[in-house]
Design an enzyme around this catalytic site. Structure first.
Site, PDB file in Angstrom:
ATOM      1  N   CYS A  37      38.120  35.237  42.985  1.00  0.00           N
ATOM      2  CA  CYS A  37      38.090  35.717  41.611  1.00  0.00           C
ATOM      3  C   CYS A  37      39.372  35.325  40.868  1.00  0.00           C
ATOM      4  CB  CYS A  37      37.906  37.237  41.590  1.00  0.00           C
ATOM      5  SG  CYS A  37      37.648  37.929  39.938  1.00  0.00           S
ATOM      6  N   CYS A  38      40.525  35.545  41.497  1.00  0.00           N
ATOM      7  CA  CYS A  38      41.800  35.170  40.887  1.00  0.00           C
ATOM      8  C   CYS A  38      41.887  33.659  40.673  1.00  0.00           C
ATOM      9  CB  CYS A  38      42.959  35.636  41.758  1.00  0.00           C
ATOM     10  SG  CYS A  38      43.275  37.405  41.725  1.00  0.00           S
ATOM     11  N   CYS A  53      44.578  42.963  36.155  1.00  0.00           N
ATOM     12  CA  CYS A  53      43.207  43.250  35.752  1.00  0.00           C
ATOM     13  C   CYS A  53      42.846  44.700  36.092  1.00  0.00           C
ATOM     14  CB  CYS A  53      42.241  42.298  36.463  1.00  0.00           C
ATOM     15  SG  CYS A  53      42.429  40.573  35.958  1.00  0.00           S
ATOM     16  N   CYS A  79      41.568  45.837  39.635  1.00  0.00           N
ATOM     17  CA  CYS A  79      42.450  45.592  40.778  1.00  0.00           C
ATOM     18  C   CYS A  79      43.831  46.228  40.619  1.00  0.00           C
ATOM     19  CB  CYS A  79      42.614  44.087  40.995  1.00  0.00           C
ATOM     20  SG  CYS A  79      41.054  43.210  41.251  1.00  0.00           S
ATOM     21  N   CYS A 136      48.213  37.004  43.053  1.00  0.00           N
ATOM     22  CA  CYS A 136      46.970  36.509  42.457  1.00  0.00           C
ATOM     23  C   CYS A 136      46.743  35.033  42.736  1.00  0.00           C
ATOM     24  CB  CYS A 136      46.971  36.764  40.948  1.00  0.00           C
ATOM     25  SG  CYS A 136      48.274  35.875  40.067  1.00  0.00           S
TER      26      CYS A 136
END
Length: 240
Positions: free
Chosen positions: A121-122, A204, A207, A230
């Site tokens: 995702c990062c 985010c 997280c 990240c």
């Protein structure tokens, strides 16, 4: 000759390290003289970010600043960005979006990728957009501080960035959490209101949890997971 990734040689300039404020200004003045328009600041708009923006504006009031807008940030972060744009109207602040929307990401990888594969995702929402930004830049500024975590204790003012094949400039490496807040108070800077709610490090929303406000640690980032970064500040290997 500019110091680039390809021509890297540790410049070891004589920055003043016994005065955090003066040291940061020396680094920034050196960096903008060295790279001019080829230098960009990737800002997360945490408290270190607003300090760096204020320092940068005193050195180069038209500097380029990017925010990696993952689409998953707190509303308080977006509110702060709006305020900063009004406070520093000459700065070039760009909201950099990932190529893949959250809907497209969910279709390809499943819902809530940040829970099942946070590194992926990062990579999609932060690393790839910064790679695209740095394709037109020689160097970038980061707000890393050595005090933040074990993984950042060896950060230098000027770093060869293997991840983005760039040069990473870190003016705040010797600043303490107290130095940061003393500067904010002295200059009456606006900051992310989440700090007042116990969030020392803000990323985010899915997280980020509350953490240790006494030290400014990153304990609230990816809490209860082995992940601590990240991917912007470590070597990553991912597929789109």
């Amino acid at each position: 000759m500019k110091i680039t990734y390809e021509s890297w040689a540790d410049p070891s300039p004589n920055f003043i390290v016994d005065d955090a404020y003066k040291g940061a200004l020396d680094v920034l003045e050196w960096a903008f003289e060295m790279y001019e328009e080829e230098l960009v600041y990737a800002c997360s708009f945490g408290v270190e970010g607003v300090v760096l923006i204020d320092l940068i504006s005193s050195v180069n009031p038209t500097a380029k600043i990017i925010f990696l807008d993952t689409g998953l940030h707190f509303q308080e972060t977006y509110d702060l960005i709006s305020s900063v744009k009004k406070m520093y109207p000459l700065l070039d602040i760009e909201m950099k979006n990932p190529e893949m929307t959250l809907e497209e990401q969910a279709d390809k990888y499943g819902e809530k990728l940040w829970e099942t594969r946070p590194d992926q995702c990062c990579h999609i929402r932060k690393v790839l957009p910064l790679q695209e930004t740095l394709s037109d830049a020689t160097a970038w500024i980061s707000g890393l501080r050595r005090e933040q975590s074990v993984t950042r204790q060896n950060t230098n003012f000027i770093n060869k960035d293997e991840n983005f094949r760039s040069v990473k400039v870190c003016p705040l490496i010797h600043w303490t959490w107290k130095d940061i807040w003393d500067y904010v108070e002295k200059h009456q800077l606006k900051y992310n209101l989440l700090h007042d709610q116990g969030y020392p490090s803000i990323g985010c929303q899915p997280c980020t949890l509350r953490g240790d406000m006494s030290t400014g640690s990153r304990s609230g980032r990816w809490a209860n997971k082995e992940k601590t970064e990240c991917g912007l500040h470590q070597r990553t290997q991912m597929n789109k």
